[in-house]
Design a protein around this motif. Structure first.
Motif, mmCIF file in Angstrom:
data_model
loop_
_atom_site.group_PDB
_atom_site.id
_atom_site.type_symbol
_atom_site.label_atom_id
_atom_site.label_comp_id
_atom_site.label_asym_id
_atom_site.label_seq_id
_atom_site.Cartn_x
_atom_site.Cartn_y
_atom_site.Cartn_z
ATOM 1 N N THR A 1 -10.426 -0.332 -2.192
ATOM 2 C CA THR A 1 -9.813 0.939 -2.592
ATOM 3 C C THR A 1 -10.865 1.996 -2.856
ATOM 4 O O THR A 1 -10.729 3.151 -2.438
ATOM 5 C CB THR A 1 -8.966 0.756 -3.859
ATOM 6 O OG1 THR A 1 -7.894 -0.134 -3.582
ATOM 7 C CG2 THR A 1 -8.381 2.091 -4.325
ATOM 8 N N TYR B 1 -7.909 2.231 4.657
ATOM 9 C CA TYR B 1 -7.918 0.962 3.914
ATOM 10 C C TYR B 1 -8.067 -0.219 4.858
ATOM 11 O O TYR B 1 -8.900 -1.111 4.650
ATOM 12 C CB TYR B 1 -6.635 0.811 3.088
ATOM 13 C CG TYR B 1 -6.182 -0.626 2.979
ATOM 14 C CD1 TYR B 1 -6.823 -1.519 2.115
ATOM 15 C CD2 TYR B 1 -5.143 -1.115 3.791
ATOM 16 C CE1 TYR B 1 -6.436 -2.858 2.062
ATOM 17 C CE2 TYR B 1 -4.754 -2.439 3.732
ATOM 18 C CZ TYR B 1 -5.402 -3.307 2.871
ATOM 19 O OH TYR B 1 -5.033 -4.619 2.824
ATOM 20 N N GLN C 1 0.820 -1.209 0.000
ATOM 21 C CA GLN C 1 0.000 0.000 0.000
ATOM 22 C C GLN C 1 0.855 1.261 0.000
ATOM 23 O O GLN C 1 0.447 2.288 -0.551
ATOM 24 C CB GLN C 1 -0.949 -0.001 1.200
ATOM 25 C CG GLN C 1 -2.114 -0.959 1.071
ATOM 26 C CD GLN C 1 -3.141 -0.506 0.041
ATOM 27 O OE1 GLN C 1 -2.885 0.341 -0.814
ATOM 28 N NE2 GLN C 1 -4.325 -1.083 0.110
#
Length: 252
Positions: free
Chosen positions: A73, A47, A24
């Protein structure tokens, strides 16, 4: 005593948390998400919290893999942009979310790693028990991680939710796992196992521990968080802080 262990993969054998964090961070920088989030930490928190909820829903069969893959997302990004159904339905944002998912899965495999000492633990467990992998992870992703980990040869059987057609904690998943395990054991000339012969080791209380309880097998909960270790309201047959503690409990 136990003859067979059901073992979860992500955050039990494999350090999913670290690989997801590194993946990420790459995504945050590549797609310039700093335009929408005040820091990477804020992005990752959004997230991580939403992704945990999605996997709970996926485990219960309430959402599809495709929905999960896009929404982990799409939803945090839309919320950071002010929210709204129109943004959720934006073709451009949906395409971006799909692109990020593909990148994320590739990156998590690139950064995949085992927890320290996992291979030694597996080697010692395999000398005393038959081992079966039970995972809700995506098939194509999990097989690559398993192949590259060097642990595949320790498993009598590998049972993944996509192949089984049902996720942990659904009892049908465990029924399929038990049936497939006994087929393998009998093919090797071994006696089949019953529920009393099986212990599950996993980190997910809902998917692993509650699923195993409902199925009627003992459970060993790997608690990564101190709050889980201290939580008397969520019992398990055994609770451990590190995978290596299983060796002492199981006499390995």
């Amino acid at each position: 005593m136990y003859r067979l262990l059901f073992l979860d993969w992500d955050d039990t054998l494999g350090d999913w948390g670290t690989s997801a964090l590194l993946a990420q961070r790459d995504i945050y920088e590549k797609h310039r998400f700093s335009e929408f989030f005040p820091s990477f930490e804020a992005y990752y928190k959004a997230y991580d919290e939403h992704n945990a909820w999605l996997w709970q829903q996926y485990g219960k069969g309430l959402i599809t893999k495709d929905f999960l893959s896009r929404d982990f997302t799409l939803y945090p990004l839309v919320q950071a942009m002010g929210g709204g159904e129109m943004l959720m339905q934006s073709p451009a944002l949906q395409r971006l979310a799909d692109e990020v998912c593909e990148e994320f899965l590739a990156l998590t495999n690139h950064y995949a790693r085992l927890f320290p000492g996992t291979e030694e633990v597996m080697e010692r467990l395999a000398k005393k028990f038959d081992l079966v992998l039970v995972s809700n992870g995506y098939t194509e992703v999990q097989y690559q991680k398993i192949e590259e980990s060097g642990l595949k040869h320790y498993f009598l059987e590998i049972v993944l939710s996509e192949e089984a057609g049902v996720n942990k904690p659904d009892q049908r998943f465990f029924e399929i796992a038990l049936e497939r395990t006994n087929c393998k054991l009998q093919a090797q000339g071994k006696q089949p196992v019953t529920k009393q012969d099986i212990l599950l080791i996993g980190d997910g209380y809902g998917s692993d521990i509650e699923g195993a309880k409902a199925f009627g097998i003992d459970q060993m909960w790997l608690c990564h968080q101190e709050k889980d270790w201290q939580d008397a309201s969520r019992p398990a047959t055994y609770k451990i802080r590190h995978l290596s503690e299983a060796l002492t409990i199981l006499g390995c």
